[in-house]
Design a protein around this motif. Structure first.
Motif, PDB file in Angstrom:
ATOM      1  N   TRP A   1       1.408   2.360 -13.560  1.00 56.59           N
ATOM      2  CA  TRP A   1       2.101   2.739 -13.291  1.00 56.59           C
ATOM      3  C   TRP A   1       1.538   4.162 -12.220  1.00 56.59           C
ATOM      4  CZ3 TRP A   1       0.875   7.681 -13.874  1.00 56.59           C
ATOM      5  CH2 TRP A   1      -0.136   7.919 -15.222  1.00 56.59           C
ATOM      6  N   ILE A   2       2.515   4.481 -11.289  1.00 58.07           N
ATOM      7  CA  ILE A   2       2.311   4.891 -10.665  1.00 58.07           C
ATOM      8  C   ILE A   2       2.649   6.444 -10.723  1.00 58.07           C
ATOM      9  CG2 ILE A   2       0.584   3.642  -8.854  1.00 58.07           C
ATOM     10  CD1 ILE A   2       2.995   4.442  -6.880  1.00 58.07           C
ATOM     11  N   LYS A   3       2.864   7.641  -9.935  1.00 54.34           N
ATOM     12  CA  LYS A   3       3.949   8.587 -10.043  1.00 54.34           C
ATOM     13  C   LYS A   3       4.057   9.096  -8.846  1.00 54.34           C
ATOM     14  CE  LYS A   3       3.024  10.562 -14.533  1.00 54.34           C
ATOM     15  NZ  LYS A   3       3.668  11.131 -15.830  1.00 54.34           N
ATOM     16  N   ILE A   4       4.712  10.000  -8.140  1.00 57.63           N
ATOM     17  CA  ILE A   4       5.363   9.724  -6.645  1.00 57.63           C
ATOM     18  C   ILE A   4       6.326  10.731  -6.899  1.00 57.63           C
ATOM     19  CG2 ILE A   4       4.561   7.851  -5.706  1.00 57.63           C
ATOM     20  CD1 ILE A   4       8.320   7.480  -5.228  1.00 57.63           C
ATOM     21  N   PRO A   5       5.705  11.669  -5.268  1.00 57.80           N
ATOM     22  CA  PRO A   5       6.386  13.263  -5.341  1.00 57.80           C
ATOM     23  C   PRO A   5       8.306  13.038  -5.606  1.00 57.80           C
ATOM     24  CG  PRO A   5       5.263  12.755  -3.911  1.00 57.80           C
ATOM     25  CD  PRO A   5       4.527  12.172  -4.809  1.00 57.80           C
ATOM     26  N   SER A   6       9.283  13.527  -5.951  1.00 56.32           N
ATOM     27  CA  SER A   6      10.743  13.558  -5.411  1.00 56.32           C
ATOM     28  C   SER A   6      10.514  13.724  -3.976  1.00 56.32           C
ATOM     29  CB  SER A   6      11.380  14.026  -6.649  1.00 56.32           C
ATOM     30  OG  SER A   6      12.711  14.127  -6.030  1.00 56.32           O
ATOM     31  N   PRO A   7      11.320  13.262  -2.916  1.00 57.56           N
ATOM     32  CA  PRO A   7      12.164  14.049  -2.105  1.00 57.56           C
ATOM     33  C   PRO A   7      12.745  15.702  -1.617  1.00 57.56           C
ATOM     34  CG  PRO A   7      12.779  11.703  -2.641  1.00 57.56           C
ATOM     35  CD  PRO A   7      11.832  12.146  -3.598  1.00 57.56           C
ATOM     36  N   LYS A   8      12.704  15.113  -3.066  1.00 56.21           N
ATOM     37  CA  LYS A   8      14.039  17.179  -3.014  1.00 56.21           C
ATOM     38  C   LYS A   8      13.953  17.991  -3.998  1.00 56.21           C
ATOM     39  CE  LYS A   8      17.666  15.247   0.748  1.00 56.21           C
ATOM     40  NZ  LYS A   8      19.334  15.219   0.567  1.00 56.21           N
ATOM     41  N   ALA A   9      13.543  17.101  -5.530  1.00 56.51           N
ATOM     42  CA  ALA A   9      13.911  17.886  -6.539  1.00 56.51           C
ATOM     43  C   ALA A   9      12.575  18.310  -6.605  1.00 56.51           C
ATOM     44  CB  ALA A   9      14.388  17.077  -7.586  1.00 56.51           C
TER      45      ALA A   9
ATOM     46  N   GLU B   1       0.923  -1.135   0.064  1.00 63.79           N
ATOM     47  CA  GLU B   1       0.100  -0.200   0.086  1.00 63.79           C
ATOM     48  C   GLU B   1       0.723   1.520   0.347  1.00 63.79           C
ATOM     49  OE1 GLU B   1      -3.472   1.302   2.331  1.00 63.79           O
ATOM     50  OE2 GLU B   1      -3.355  -0.396   2.492  1.00 63.79           O
ATOM     51  N   ARG B   2       0.395   1.918  -1.022  1.00 59.56           N
ATOM     52  CA  ARG B   2       1.391   3.570  -0.997  1.00 59.56           C
ATOM     53  C   ARG B   2       0.198   4.541  -0.590  1.00 59.56           C
ATOM     54  NH1 ARG B   2       6.003   2.823  -4.012  1.00 59.56           N
ATOM     55  NH2 ARG B   2       6.424   5.249  -3.389  1.00 59.56           N
ATOM     56  N   THR B   3       1.191   5.743   0.111  1.00 58.23           N
ATOM     57  CA  THR B   3       0.431   6.665   0.351  1.00 58.23           C
ATOM     58  C   THR B   3       0.410   7.475  -0.209  1.00 58.23           C
ATOM     59  OG1 THR B   3       1.634   7.569   2.409  1.00 58.23           O
ATOM     60  CG2 THR B   3      -0.098   5.526   3.146  1.00 58.23           C
ATOM     61  N   ASN B   4       1.941   8.265  -0.956  1.00 56.23           N
ATOM     62  CA  ASN B   4       2.025   9.300  -1.310  1.00 56.23           C
ATOM     63  C   ASN B   4       1.906   9.204  -2.978  1.00 56.23           C
ATOM     64  OD1 ASN B   4       3.700   7.205  -1.732  1.00 56.23           O
ATOM     65  ND2 ASN B   4       5.800   8.454  -1.540  1.00 56.23           N
ATOM     66  N   VAL B   5       0.882   8.836  -3.547  1.00 56.42           N
ATOM     67  CA  VAL B   5       0.799   8.396  -5.301  1.00 56.42           C
ATOM     68  C   VAL B   5       0.346   9.964  -5.627  1.00 56.42           C
ATOM     69  CG1 VAL B   5      -0.863   7.031  -6.857  1.00 56.42           C
ATOM     70  CG2 VAL B   5       0.721   6.470  -4.981  1.00 56.42           C
ATOM     71  N   GLU B   6       0.577  10.610  -6.570  1.00 53.12           N
ATOM     72  CA  GLU B   6       0.206  11.533  -6.896  1.00 53.12           C
ATOM     73  C   GLU B   6      -0.897  11.567  -8.449  1.00 53.12           C
ATOM     74  OE1 GLU B   6       0.359  15.226  -6.877  1.00 53.12           O
ATOM     75  OE2 GLU B   6       1.560  15.535  -4.918  1.00 53.12           O
ATOM     76  N   GLU B   7      -0.285  10.982  -8.426  1.00 52.57           N
ATOM     77  CA  GLU B   7      -1.321   9.723 -10.102  1.00 52.57           C
ATOM     78  C   GLU B   7      -0.873   8.414 -10.752  1.00 52.57           C
ATOM     79  OE1 GLU B   7      -1.798  11.623 -14.726  1.00 52.57           O
ATOM     80  OE2 GLU B   7      -0.619  12.630 -13.497  1.00 52.57           O
ATOM     81  N   TYR B   8      -2.146   7.656 -11.090  1.00 50.23           N
ATOM     82  CA  TYR B   8      -2.411   6.698 -11.294  1.00 50.23           C
ATOM     83  C   TYR B   8      -2.506   5.734 -12.388  1.00 50.23           C
ATOM     84  CZ  TYR B   8      -6.555   5.750  -9.492  1.00 50.23           C
ATOM     85  OH  TYR B   8      -8.854   5.503 -10.418  1.00 50.23           O
TER      86      TYR B   8
END
Length: 82
Positions: A53-61, A40-47
């Motif tokens: 595929w899923i898109k998750i935010p980069s931690p720093k960039a 289970e993922r909690t940080n998904v922006e788009e799927y």
């Protein structure tokens, strides 16, 4: 507590970013969960279920507008209501 309203069927592709063409506010009235390869993922922006595929935010960039860059991860995607 029982939910007497019927929930709409989740779409194949959905984004939580209001600027995206795949954003639909109606689905965010309920809590949505995403499972990627059984985890289970909690940080998904788009799927996208069909493309896997899923898109998750980069931690720093960040991009030039100050928004986090999105990283794509591929695998088996499942969307469900929590």
């Amino acid at each position: 507590m029982t939910d007497t309203t019927t929930r709409p069927e989740l779409p194949d592709r959905l984004s939580s970013n209001s600027r995206s063409p795949f954003y639909n506010e109606d689905f965010f009235e309920y809590e949505i969960g995403i499972r990627m390869n059984g985890k289970e993922r909690t940080n998904v922006e788009e799927y996208c279920i069909s493309e896997g595929w899923i898109k998750i935010p980069s931690p720093k960039a960040l991009d030039r507008r100050g928004q986090p860059l999105l990283m794509t991860q591929k695998g088996k995607v499942e969307a469900f209501y929590s």
